[in-house]
Design a protein around this motif. Sequence first.
Motif, PDB file in Angstrom:
ATOM      1  N   CYS A 197       0.835  -1.198   0.000  1.00 48.51           N
ATOM      2  CA  CYS A 197       0.000   0.000   0.000  1.00 48.51           C
ATOM      3  C   CYS A 197       0.871   1.250   0.000  1.00 48.51           C
ATOM      4  CB  CYS A 197      -0.908   0.016   1.226  1.00 48.51           C
ATOM      5  SG  CYS A 197      -2.297  -1.102   1.099  1.00 48.51           S
ATOM      6  N   SER A 198       0.376   2.275  -0.657  1.00 48.65           N
ATOM      7  CA  SER A 198       1.052   3.564  -0.661  1.00 48.65           C
ATOM      8  C   SER A 198       0.370   4.490   0.321  1.00 48.65           C
ATOM      9  CB  SER A 198       1.026   4.169  -2.061  1.00 48.65           C
ATOM     10  OG  SER A 198      -0.308   4.285  -2.514  1.00 48.65           O
ATOM     11  N   LEU A 199       1.165   5.214   1.085  1.00 50.46           N
ATOM     12  CA  LEU A 199       0.604   6.136   2.067  1.00 50.46           C
ATOM     13  C   LEU A 199       0.007   7.342   1.365  1.00 50.46           C
ATOM     14  CD1 LEU A 199       3.199   6.233   4.968  1.00 50.46           C
ATOM     15  CD2 LEU A 199       0.843   5.449   5.081  1.00 50.46           C
ATOM     16  N   PRO A 200      -1.244   7.694   1.668  1.00 45.82           N
ATOM     17  CA  PRO A 200      -1.827   8.892   1.054  1.00 45.82           C
ATOM     18  C   PRO A 200      -1.163  10.151   1.581  1.00 45.82           C
ATOM     19  CG  PRO A 200      -3.289   8.004   2.736  1.00 45.82           C
ATOM     20  CD  PRO A 200      -2.178   7.013   2.576  1.00 45.82           C
ATOM     21  N   THR A 201      -0.994  11.100   0.678  1.00 47.80           N
ATOM     22  CA  THR A 201      -0.315  12.344   1.056  1.00 47.80           C
ATOM     23  C   THR A 201      -1.131  13.587   0.748  1.00 47.80           C
ATOM     24  OG1 THR A 201       0.797  12.382  -1.091  1.00 47.80           O
ATOM     25  CG2 THR A 201       1.968  11.338   0.754  1.00 47.80           C
ATOM     26  N   ARG A 202      -1.989  13.520  -0.278  1.00 50.79           N
ATOM     27  CA  ARG A 202      -2.735  14.724  -0.646  1.00 50.79           C
ATOM     28  C   ARG A 202      -4.155  14.363  -1.045  1.00 50.79           C
ATOM     29  NH1 ARG A 202      -2.993  16.278  -6.116  1.00 50.79           N
ATOM     30  NH2 ARG A 202      -2.211  14.707  -7.584  1.00 50.79           N
ATOM     31  N   ALA A 203      -5.031  15.357  -0.970  1.00 46.06           N
ATOM     32  CA  ALA A 203      -6.434  15.172  -1.310  1.00 46.06           C
ATOM     33  C   ALA A 203      -6.637  15.443  -2.795  1.00 46.06           C
ATOM     34  CB  ALA A 203      -7.310  16.104  -0.483  1.00 46.06           C
ATOM     35  N   LEU A 204      -7.217  14.457  -3.488  1.00 41.35           N
ATOM     36  CA  LEU A 204      -7.527  14.621  -4.902  1.00 41.35           C
ATOM     37  C   LEU A 204      -8.913  15.211  -5.106  1.00 41.35           C
ATOM     38  CD1 LEU A 204      -6.202  11.207  -6.279  1.00 41.35           C
ATOM     39  CD2 LEU A 204      -4.979  13.366  -6.102  1.00 41.35           C
ATOM     40  N   SER A 255      -6.744  -2.046  -3.964  1.00 42.55           N
ATOM     41  CA  SER A 255      -5.510  -1.869  -4.735  1.00 42.55           C
ATOM     42  C   SER A 255      -4.439  -1.138  -3.945  1.00 42.55           C
ATOM     43  CB  SER A 255      -5.812  -1.087  -6.012  1.00 42.55           C
ATOM     44  OG  SER A 255      -6.270   0.212  -5.688  1.00 42.55           O
ATOM     45  N   GLY A 256      -4.818  -0.532  -2.822  1.00 41.43           N
ATOM     46  CA  GLY A 256      -3.862   0.184  -1.996  1.00 41.43           C
ATOM     47  C   GLY A 256      -3.567   1.580  -2.458  1.00 41.43           C
ATOM     48  N   GLU A 257      -4.285   2.042  -3.492  1.00 38.36           N
ATOM     49  CA  GLU A 257      -3.952   3.335  -4.081  1.00 38.36           C
ATOM     50  C   GLU A 257      -4.734   4.484  -3.476  1.00 38.36           C
ATOM     51  OE1 GLU A 257      -3.916   5.483  -8.495  1.00 38.36           O
ATOM     52  OE2 GLU A 257      -4.780   3.489  -8.212  1.00 38.36           O
TER      53      GLU A 257
END
Length: 603
Positions: free
Chosen positions: A305-312, A584-586
């Motif tokens: 999994c990738s750590l979320p960093t910003r709001a899309l 998917s971890g995205e």
Amino acid sequence: MQRPGGDSGTGWKLHILRQLGHRDRQQHSAYRELVQSYNKLLEKSTFLKDLTEKIQSEPPPTSPGSHHDARSQSEAVAESGDIPALQKEMSAVQSANGELAFEACELKKQVQERDDQLKEQSTRVANLLDLAEGHQLQRQCLEEEVVLVVCANAELKERYDHLLSQRRLVEERLQETEVEQREILEDMTKKKALQAAQQNDLNERRKEEMWRRMLRKALRKTVSAEGDFVSNQSDDSHDTRSLEMSGSVELEKPLARQTRSQSLIAISPSRVLGVLKNFFDFRKEQPEFVGEDSWYRPSSVCVLCSLPTRALYSKEIHDSEIHAVRFSPNAKLVATGGADRLVKLWDVVGGQLQSHQVLEGSNGGITSIEFDAWGVQLLAASFDCSAHLWRLDTRSKESLTGHSKKVTAARFKMSPYRAVTCSMDRTIREWDLHKLACIRCVQVSSYCSDVVCSESYLVSGHHDKKIRFWDSRSERCIREVTLEEKVTSLYMDQDQIQMLSCSRDDTLSLIDMRMAHILRVFRADGFKCGCDWTKAILSPDTGYVMAGSADGTIFVWNAHTGALERSLNGEHSTSVNAVAWSMSGEYVVSVDRGRKAVLWSEY
């Protein structure tokens, strides 16, 4: 009044009489002298008064005899002294007599006053005697009560001594029983650990053998960057030629924006086998018909999994606060539900949430959402005392009714035709989705806030600070885990090995499902559980723990070390009720009380 006469009943009376006699003697002696003096003065005054009156009233003598008497009297007076001296003496006597009369009147007045005081004191003594008699009666009653109390205390002391001896015996037995139970538990733990190790070894050997077979099959296929498998349309000669190619898997050109979970390019060779296993498990064809007794175990396709960093994407998507959010198994749909009684489905397209479908029919706010393993059915719990089941392929809806209060959670079991619900009416119900009927009801002692299902048991979280494990085939609670505060949510990983709980003491607890003990506790400065239904989750690769705080901040911890990895803020201004992580971890989606949903990502 204290009785000075000893312990006898008449001593104090004798003492009072003696005191009165002593006082009478003292006062009588003083009055006696005064009365004697007064009587003497009174006698003298009376004598002198009579003598004076007699002298003044007697006429002078006229006869010879009287002349002779007067002469005799004058001679007597002459003999006794001259008349002026006698008159002076009489004046002095009269003056002394007046003074004595005045003194006698004053003394008489004082005697009257003393008599009045004596009467008052006698009356007071009589009153005191009556009061003392009343006190004596009261004292006798109190002494009788004291005797009764002493007897009762003696009986209670005997009973206490008896109970104390029994308690000591029971404590000794309890200690012996606890020692025996600890020994038995240690033996059972050792046996279970040995059996688990043996079973793990056996499972690993089976998995390795299965992976080898699947790898041999995978060598004849290609994998695209989108995760789709394309079979080579060739015969055995082409298969042989494919084995000679460099690399066991052929990758297409990566897209412009790849993710760790969608591409195998950034994965080390040691993880290729696990990647293929996950892809093959997930891409297994869904059977055309699944029997009522069939069981499934969902498999994750997420490698890392990738750590979320910003709001899309950030937008208010409901008319009132949002309680629940969930990704579908294929990570293409997001479902949200809230107090506006609607379940909304959203497509994740280009970092945006696009409306896909609105599911109506609930008469109360939505509390939880669950997809089945293939994303065909959606189960939602509601405040209208029921759970609602939508079939997304046919757009049909059914309701599971039977609870008497709000339904707080609804989950699919390992079978697609079984579901479990929990409610504020202190029951956990299991449902047959074919018949839409309750087939089992478990009574619990506390309000149930959430429930999860594994292959062998149900796990429920309660407001009495306990997590209970229930045998899936009976109504027996097989074990309990006690937390510091009431439980708000439960989340179980795909392998059914670990479970995450959130509680109102502002902590998250990672629990080992096999041993039912807490592995790790997650805390952070600023993290505060916002409400009684705040939901925390594990990432699909079980590497991270995520939960929203009352101030709108989202906290992410490392599940292996317990350290805080990241905090996301700036988008939510109210309490975050729930978060969801795509398979998917995205992507990560968070929802709050302010009707807002935020889509997060690493890129």
